[in-house]
Design a protein around this motif. Sequence first.
Motif, PDB file in Angstrom:
ATOM      1  N   PHE A  24      12.249  -1.187   3.009  1.00 40.05           N
ATOM      2  CA  PHE A  24      12.672  -0.032   2.214  1.00 40.05           C
ATOM      3  C   PHE A  24      12.207   1.281   2.832  1.00 40.05           C
ATOM      4  O   PHE A  24      12.912   2.291   2.777  1.00 40.05           O
ATOM      5  N   GLY A  25      11.006   1.282   3.422  1.00 39.41           N
ATOM      6  CA  GLY A  25      10.490   2.503   4.037  1.00 39.41           C
ATOM      7  C   GLY A  25      11.417   3.039   5.107  1.00 39.41           C
ATOM      8  O   GLY A  25      11.805   4.217   5.090  1.00 39.41           O
ATOM      9  N   PHE A  26      11.820   2.188   6.034  1.00 40.48           N
ATOM     10  CA  PHE A  26      12.712   2.617   7.106  1.00 40.48           C
ATOM     11  C   PHE A  26      14.164   2.721   6.635  1.00 40.48           C
ATOM     12  O   PHE A  26      14.937   3.503   7.184  1.00 40.48           O
ATOM     13  N   HIS A  27      14.543   1.959   5.611  1.00 41.03           N
ATOM     14  CA  HIS A  27      15.903   2.058   5.072  1.00 41.03           C
ATOM     15  C   HIS A  27      16.175   3.471   4.552  1.00 41.03           C
ATOM     16  O   HIS A  27      17.237   4.059   4.829  1.00 41.03           O
ATOM     17  N   TYR A  28      15.218   4.018   3.805  1.00 37.61           N
ATOM     18  CA  TYR A  28      15.443   5.350   3.237  1.00 37.61           C
ATOM     19  C   TYR A  28      15.284   6.447   4.283  1.00 37.61           C
ATOM     20  O   TYR A  28      15.724   7.578   4.064  1.00 37.61           O
ATOM     21  N   PHE A  54       3.804   5.837  11.487  1.00 39.18           N
ATOM     22  CA  PHE A  54       4.823   5.983  10.448  1.00 39.18           C
ATOM     23  C   PHE A  54       4.321   5.597   9.056  1.00 39.18           C
ATOM     24  O   PHE A  54       5.113   5.527   8.118  1.00 39.18           O
ATOM     25  N   ASP A  55       3.016   5.369   8.913  1.00 35.70           N
ATOM     26  CA  ASP A  55       2.487   4.924   7.624  1.00 35.70           C
ATOM     27  C   ASP A  55       2.795   5.915   6.496  1.00 35.70           C
ATOM     28  O   ASP A  55       3.168   5.516   5.395  1.00 35.70           O
ATOM     29  N   SER A  56       2.653   7.211   6.771  1.00 37.60           N
ATOM     30  CA  SER A  56       2.940   8.220   5.744  1.00 37.60           C
ATOM     31  C   SER A  56       4.428   8.293   5.448  1.00 37.60           C
ATOM     32  O   SER A  56       4.855   8.314   4.286  1.00 37.60           O
ATOM     33  N   LEU A  57       5.238   8.321   6.496  1.00 35.86           N
ATOM     34  CA  LEU A  57       6.682   8.514   6.330  1.00 35.86           C
ATOM     35  C   LEU A  57       7.342   7.373   5.564  1.00 35.86           C
ATOM     36  O   LEU A  57       8.177   7.615   4.684  1.00 35.86           O
ATOM     37  N   ILE A  58       6.985   6.126   5.874  1.00 37.19           N
ATOM     38  CA  ILE A  58       7.657   5.015   5.204  1.00 37.19           C
ATOM     39  C   ILE A  58       7.169   4.848   3.768  1.00 37.19           C
ATOM     40  O   ILE A  58       7.780   4.116   2.986  1.00 37.19           O
ATOM     41  N   PHE A  59       6.093   5.538   3.412  1.00 40.13           N
ATOM     42  CA  PHE A  59       5.641   5.554   2.026  1.00 40.13           C
ATOM     43  C   PHE A  59       6.320   6.691   1.267  1.00 40.13           C
ATOM     44  O   PHE A  59       6.677   6.552   0.105  1.00 40.13           O
ATOM     45  N   VAL A  60       6.512   7.814   1.962  1.00 40.94           N
ATOM     46  CA  VAL A  60       7.120   9.002   1.360  1.00 40.94           C
ATOM     47  C   VAL A  60       8.585   8.768   1.008  1.00 40.94           C
ATOM     48  O   VAL A  60       9.047   9.130  -0.087  1.00 40.94           O
ATOM     49  N   MET A  61       9.353   8.171   1.936  1.00 42.84           N
ATOM     50  CA  MET A  61      10.806   8.095   1.782  1.00 42.84           C
ATOM     51  C   MET A  61      11.247   7.379   0.501  1.00 42.84           C
ATOM     52  O   MET A  61      12.063   7.926  -0.257  1.00 42.84           O
ATOM     53  N   PRO A  62      10.743   6.176   0.195  1.00 40.85           N
ATOM     54  CA  PRO A  62      11.163   5.520  -1.055  1.00 40.85           C
ATOM     55  C   PRO A  62      10.741   6.301  -2.299  1.00 40.85           C
ATOM     56  O   PRO A  62      11.466   6.316  -3.297  1.00 40.85           O
ATOM     57  N   ILE A  63       9.573   6.951  -2.246  1.00 47.48           N
ATOM     58  CA  ILE A  63       9.104   7.723  -3.405  1.00 47.48           C
ATOM     59  C   ILE A  63      10.040   8.900  -3.673  1.00 47.48           C
ATOM     60  O   ILE A  63      10.412   9.177  -4.819  1.00 47.48           O
ATOM     61  N   LEU A  64      10.449   9.595  -2.620  1.00 47.83           N
ATOM     62  CA  LEU A  64      11.388  10.705  -2.778  1.00 47.83           C
ATOM     63  C   LEU A  64      12.695  10.221  -3.393  1.00 47.83           C
ATOM     64  O   LEU A  64      13.288  10.902  -4.243  1.00 47.83           O
ATOM     65  N   TYR A  65      13.134   9.041  -2.994  1.00 49.61           N
ATOM     66  CA  TYR A  65      14.361   8.480  -3.550  1.00 49.61           C
ATOM     67  C   TYR A  65      14.169   8.129  -5.016  1.00 49.61           C
ATOM     68  O   TYR A  65      15.019   8.431  -5.865  1.00 49.61           O
ATOM     69  N   LEU A  66      13.038   7.506  -5.344  1.00 48.62           N
ATOM     70  CA  LEU A  66      12.791   7.062  -6.712  1.00 48.62           C
ATOM     71  C   LEU A  66      12.666   8.220  -7.692  1.00 48.62           C
ATOM     72  O   LEU A  66      13.053   8.094  -8.863  1.00 48.62           O
ATOM     73  N   VAL A  67      12.114   9.351  -7.229  1.00 50.78           N
ATOM     74  CA  VAL A  67      11.963  10.513  -8.128  1.00 50.78           C
ATOM     75  C   VAL A  67      13.174  11.450  -8.019  1.00 50.78           C
ATOM     76  O   VAL A  67      13.130  12.604  -8.455  1.00 50.78           O
ATOM     77  N   ASN A  68      14.244  10.947  -7.393  1.00 55.75           N
ATOM     78  CA  ASN A  68      15.524  11.660  -7.329  1.00 55.75           C
ATOM     79  C   ASN A  68      15.434  12.988  -6.573  1.00 55.75           C
ATOM     80  O   ASN A  68      16.064  13.984  -6.946  1.00 55.75           O
ATOM     81  N   LEU A  69      14.672  13.001  -5.472  1.00 60.50           N
ATOM     82  CA  LEU A  69      14.576  14.190  -4.643  1.00 60.50           C
ATOM     83  C   LEU A  69      15.360  14.038  -3.341  1.00 60.50           C
ATOM     84  O   LEU A  69      15.325  14.918  -2.481  1.00 60.50           O
ATOM     85  N   LEU A  70      16.051  12.923  -3.185  1.00 54.09           N
ATOM     86  CA  LEU A  70      16.933  12.728  -2.016  1.00 54.09           C
ATOM     87  C   LEU A  70      18.388  12.612  -2.499  1.00 54.09           C
ATOM     88  O   LEU A  70      18.640  12.099  -3.581  1.00 54.09           O
TER      89      LEU A  70
END
Length: 263
Positions: A119-123, A247-263
């Motif tokens: 999911f991290g790299f998917h988003y 990429f530890d920060s980035l793959i954690f950030v991307m799904p969270i941004l999607y989940l909180v509707n910021l993407l």
Amino acid sequence: MKQRIITAVIAGAAFLTIIIIGNLPFTLMMILLATIAMNELLKMKQMKWSSPMGILSFVLMWILLIPTNVISFEWLHIDKLEMFLLLIVVLLALTVITKNKFTFDEAGFIILSSVYIGFGFHYFIYTRFLEQGLAVLFFILILVWATDSGAYFTGKSFGKNKLWPDISPNKTIEGAIGGIALAFLVGVIYTVYIPIFSSWLSTVVFILVVSISGQLGDLVESALKRHYAVKDSGQVLPGHGGILDRFDSLIFVMPILYLVNLL
């Protein structure tokens, strides 16, 4: 230090170039990076990538990672999530079939790892192909890098109070605040020239979510490495460790941004 700088310049230039190119080269790069990251996790667990369980780990991760327009299971009349759930059932059944030679803990590791990486790299891929995808992705990258730099230099200069010493003994509360502050400053400057959102409130919330969740993602990987008693996730990038380390920060950030509707 010299090796670290050379690696950063070469790898960074190649990475940014492929992000700008986008399309299939970008998607293939994300698949490659995710595959390497998954292999790093398997090595931490001392699970061979060529073993049946190792191969199944990659398959589970790829199902979540690769966009539907590249691969689908319509010919089986099921979607990707249903295929993922089916393979989880197979994993659980294997704990019985193998009489616990393949354990429930190992099954849990494979499932959670595939979700974390997949999911991290998917988003990451998902974001690049949004209408303003390139601008948004660069915004996220700049915020994460600003957070890392701000946390490092503030912590080194003013850090006194440990943030979470049992997980990452060098991180400080002052450093975490400094990281957020620099991300905010850099983020505001970026959006003055390249507007992402229609309101400043959305911009501020976006910056805070990226900066805070990015630092949390870094702590998650630190906890993972501490649990498995390894210094770096890998040696793919000389002087920088492995793909997960970068990429530890980035793959954690991307799904969270999607989940909180910021993407």
